[in-house]
Design an enzyme around this catalytic site. Structure first.
Site, PDB file in Angstrom:
ATOM      1  N   CYS A 131       0.823  -1.199   0.000  1.00 11.92           N
ATOM      2  CA  CYS A 131       0.000   0.000   0.000  1.00 11.92           C
ATOM      3  C   CYS A 131       0.865   1.260   0.000  1.00 11.92           C
ATOM      4  CB  CYS A 131      -0.912  -0.031   1.232  1.00 11.92           C
ATOM      5  SG  CYS A 131      -1.887   1.455   1.448  1.00 11.92           S
ATOM      6  N   CYS A 134      -0.007   3.944   2.457  1.00  6.91           N
ATOM      7  CA  CYS A 134       0.263   3.606   3.853  1.00  6.91           C
ATOM      8  C   CYS A 134       1.756   3.645   4.130  1.00  6.91           C
ATOM      9  CB  CYS A 134      -0.243   2.198   4.159  1.00  6.91           C
ATOM     10  SG  CYS A 134      -1.911   1.888   3.556  1.00  6.91           S
ATOM     11  N   ASP A 135       2.527   2.954   3.305  1.00  7.13           N
ATOM     12  CA  ASP A 135       3.929   2.716   3.630  1.00  7.13           C
ATOM     13  C   ASP A 135       4.922   3.554   2.827  1.00  7.13           C
ATOM     14  OD1 ASP A 135       2.961   0.911   5.407  1.00  7.13           O
ATOM     15  OD2 ASP A 135       3.388  -0.862   4.198  1.00  7.13           O
TER      16      ASP A 135
HETATM   17  P1  FAD Z   1     -11.008  -6.090   5.720  1.00  3.46           P
HETATM   18  O1  FAD Z   1     -10.100  -5.396   6.641  1.00  3.46           O
HETATM   19  O2  FAD Z   1     -10.418  -6.871   4.605  1.00  3.46           O
HETATM   20  O3  FAD Z   1     -11.940  -7.053   6.594  1.00  3.46           O
HETATM   21  C1  FAD Z   1     -12.735  -8.031   5.999  1.00  3.46           C
HETATM   22  C2  FAD Z   1     -13.408  -8.882   7.058  1.00  3.46           C
HETATM   23  O4  FAD Z   1     -14.274  -9.818   6.434  1.00  3.46           O
HETATM   24  C3  FAD Z   1     -12.471  -9.732   7.901  1.00  3.46           C
HETATM   25  O5  FAD Z   1     -12.980  -9.842   9.206  1.00  3.46           O
HETATM   26  C4  FAD Z   1     -12.511 -11.084   7.197  1.00  3.46           C
HETATM   27  O6  FAD Z   1     -12.143 -12.170   8.034  1.00  3.46           O
HETATM   28  C5  FAD Z   1     -13.982 -11.136   6.851  1.00  3.46           C
HETATM   29  N1  FAD Z   1     -14.372 -12.048   5.769  1.00  3.46           N
HETATM   30  C6  FAD Z   1     -13.887 -12.170   4.523  1.00  3.46           C
HETATM   31  N2  FAD Z   1     -14.571 -13.094   3.814  1.00  3.46           N
HETATM   32  C7  FAD Z   1     -15.538 -13.563   4.654  1.00  3.46           C
HETATM   33  C8  FAD Z   1     -16.580 -14.523   4.530  1.00  3.46           C
HETATM   34  N3  FAD Z   1     -16.825 -15.191   3.390  1.00  3.46           N
HETATM   35  N4  FAD Z   1     -17.371 -14.758   5.610  1.00  3.46           N
HETATM   36  C9  FAD Z   1     -17.177 -14.092   6.778  1.00  3.46           C
HETATM   37  N5  FAD Z   1     -16.212 -13.162   6.945  1.00  3.46           N
HETATM   38  C10 FAD Z   1     -15.394 -12.908   5.894  1.00  3.46           C
HETATM   39  N6  FAD Z   1      -4.962   1.135   5.354  1.00  3.46           N
HETATM   40  C11 FAD Z   1      -4.730   2.300   5.970  1.00  3.46           C
HETATM   41  O7  FAD Z   1      -5.604   3.178   6.012  1.00  3.46           O
HETATM   42  N7  FAD Z   1      -3.530   2.534   6.587  1.00  3.46           N
HETATM   43  C12 FAD Z   1      -2.518   1.604   6.620  1.00  3.46           C
HETATM   44  O8  FAD Z   1      -1.439   1.860   7.178  1.00  3.46           O
HETATM   45  C13 FAD Z   1      -2.748   0.353   5.962  1.00  3.46           C
HETATM   46  N8  FAD Z   1      -1.788  -0.578   5.896  1.00  3.46           N
HETATM   47  C14 FAD Z   1      -2.066  -1.779   5.323  1.00  3.46           C
HETATM   48  C15 FAD Z   1      -1.070  -2.770   5.344  1.00  3.46           C
HETATM   49  C16 FAD Z   1      -1.338  -4.022   4.836  1.00  3.46           C
HETATM   50  C17 FAD Z   1      -0.256  -5.077   4.920  1.00  3.46           C
HETATM   51  C18 FAD Z   1      -2.599  -4.307   4.260  1.00  3.46           C
HETATM   52  C19 FAD Z   1      -2.910  -5.678   3.723  1.00  3.46           C
HETATM   53  C20 FAD Z   1      -3.569  -3.318   4.197  1.00  3.46           C
HETATM   54  C21 FAD Z   1      -3.321  -2.040   4.719  1.00  3.46           C
HETATM   55  N9  FAD Z   1      -4.277  -1.027   4.685  1.00  3.46           N
HETATM   56  C22 FAD Z   1      -4.016   0.161   5.333  1.00  3.46           C
HETATM   57  C23 FAD Z   1      -5.591  -1.217   4.039  1.00  3.46           C
HETATM   58  C24 FAD Z   1      -6.674  -1.497   5.090  1.00  3.46           C
HETATM   59  O9  FAD Z   1      -6.235  -2.547   5.938  1.00  3.46           O
HETATM   60  C25 FAD Z   1      -7.990  -1.840   4.410  1.00  3.46           C
HETATM   61  O10 FAD Z   1      -8.377  -0.806   3.544  1.00  3.46           O
HETATM   62  C26 FAD Z   1      -9.116  -2.070   5.431  1.00  3.46           C
HETATM   63  O11 FAD Z   1      -8.757  -3.049   6.381  1.00  3.46           O
HETATM   64  C27 FAD Z   1     -10.413  -2.464   4.739  1.00  3.46           C
HETATM   65  O12 FAD Z   1     -11.389  -2.729   5.679  1.00  3.46           O
HETATM   66  P2  FAD Z   1     -12.635  -3.665   5.383  1.00  3.46           P
HETATM   67  O13 FAD Z   1     -13.389  -3.724   6.663  1.00  3.46           O
HETATM   68  O14 FAD Z   1     -13.326  -3.204   4.170  1.00  3.46           O
HETATM   69  O15 FAD Z   1     -12.042  -5.104   5.010  1.00  3.46           O
END
Ligand code: FAD
Length: 306
Positions: A131, A134-135
């Site tokens: 990202c 982020c980084d």
């Molecule tokens: P997610 O965080 O992906 O959560 C999805 C959820 O759904 C999880 O609980 C998962 O287990 C669940 N799930 C998935 N499929 C199913 C299913 N079929 N049934 C039930 N549950 C399911 N963003 C920033 O703003 N700042 C940062 O510094 C940053 N650093 C990052 C570093 C890394 C290494 C990564 C990978 C991402 C980073 N991001 C950062 C991006 C950020 O993490 C995401 O944008 C954010 O977490 C998205 O949130 P979300 O709730 O949409 O999805």
């Protein structure tokens, strides 16, 4: 049945749960891994009002905030099917259980596609990043590579070129797939080198990344680039495979939502990285979750009997 059932416990799902529960309606949240992608993040420095935190700590804070309210939390539950009905929507879980709700909020997030070369896993958060928003700032004045020449790769290279000392963009194909306007911008930058027709073979390092090796696909020769960081930009895949056929997905598999988070199925809302919302970030996913919960609540007061 639940008034609001949330599927996915990342920042989007957690925010949706808090907003729904505060309306005093029956709220449940089922997720495979509470916390989501944040669990795999080392430092977070862009969630406004929290100057600096760590991923697992942030994930715990999300769960604590949700637990503060009367929310039915179902962890380690993977959803496998969404079945819209006349009054209630059904969510079927891998465990065999079935949950019913008047409204559903889908927030199953996304995952970065890996290049699957030696060193990638070993050096995650130690020089391998996904990202740039982020980084990127962590590599100020350093040398980095971006793997991938699509829109996200070229955007990342342009973004990083303004922060780091030098960017090497490595593309597998003989041409970049990014929009021409981005390619033109990229070519105008003095501190970017583009290497085409190159297959990344390894990310090397000791305790952290110190280089990348690639094979020139026409000559077969191996080359090495010395650098401190590698940004993998070969695609973000939404976790929506289980929703195919149940509602409208974009050609990238993202859940299509309107400005209230409403999907193509009445009563089914979606938020965060799993959707068509542009820019995948924690703060955006959290805001989006709040919006979907308010959208669901608005739907409930218009459709439910008093
Ligand atoms: P997610 O965080 O992906 O959560 C999805 C959820 O759904 C999880 O609980 C998962 O287990 C669940 N799930 C998935 N499929 C199913 C299913 N079929 N049934 C039930 N549950 C399911 N963003 C920033 O703003 N700042 C940062 O510094 C940053 N650093 C990052 C570093 C890394 C290494 C990564 C990978 C991402 C980073 N991001 C950062 C991006 C950020 O993490 C995401 O944008 C954010 O977490 C998205 O949130 P979300 O709730 O949409 O999805």
């Amino acid at each position: 049945p639940f008034d609001v059932l949330i599927v996915g416990g990342g920042p989007a799902g957690a925010a949706a749960a808090v907003y729904a529960a505060r309306k005093g309606i029956r709220t449940g949240i089922a997720s495979e891994r509470f916390g989501g992608q944040v669990l795999d993040t080392l430092g977070i420095e862009n969630f406004v009002s929290v100057k600096e935190t760590e991923g697992p700590k942030f994930a715990l804070a999300l769960e604590e905030h949700v637990r503060h309210y009367d929310v039915d939390i179902m962890n380690l539950q993977r959803a496998k099917a969404l079945v819209p009905g006349k009054d209630l929507v059904e969510v079927r879980l891998e465990s065999g259980a079935s949950l019913k709700a008047k409204t559903v909020i889908l927030s199953t997030g996304a995952r970065w596609r890996n290049v699957n070369v030696p060193g990638e896993n070993e050096f995650k958060n130690k020089g391998v990043a996904y990202c740039p928003h982020c980084d990127g700032p962590l590599y100020k004045g350093k040398r980095v590579a971006v793997i991938g020449g699509g829109n996200s790769g070229v955007e990342a290279a342009i973004d990083l070129a303004g922060i780091v000392k030098h960017v090497t963009l490595v593309e597998f194909d003989t041409k970049l797939r990014a929009d021409e306007v981005l390619q033109r911008k990229l070519r105008s930058l003095a501190n970017v080198t583009v290497i085409m027709n190159a297959q990344t073979t390894e990310i090397t390092g000791t305790d952290k990344v110190n280089g990348l090796t690639y094979k020139d696909r026409s000559s077969g020769e191996e080359h090495r680039v010395e650098l401190e960081g590698v940004f993998v930009q070969i695609g973000l895949v939404p976790n929506t495979e289980w929703l195919k056929g149940a509602l409208e997905l974009s050609r990238h598999g993202e859940i299509v939502v309107d400005e209230r988070g409403q999907t193509s199925v009445p009563g089914v809302f979606a938020a965060g990285d799993a959707t068509t919302v542009p820019f995948k970030q924690i703060i955006i996913a959290a805001g989006d979750g709040a919006k979907a919960a308010l959208g669901a609540f608005d739907h409930l007061i218009r459709t439910s009997a008093p």
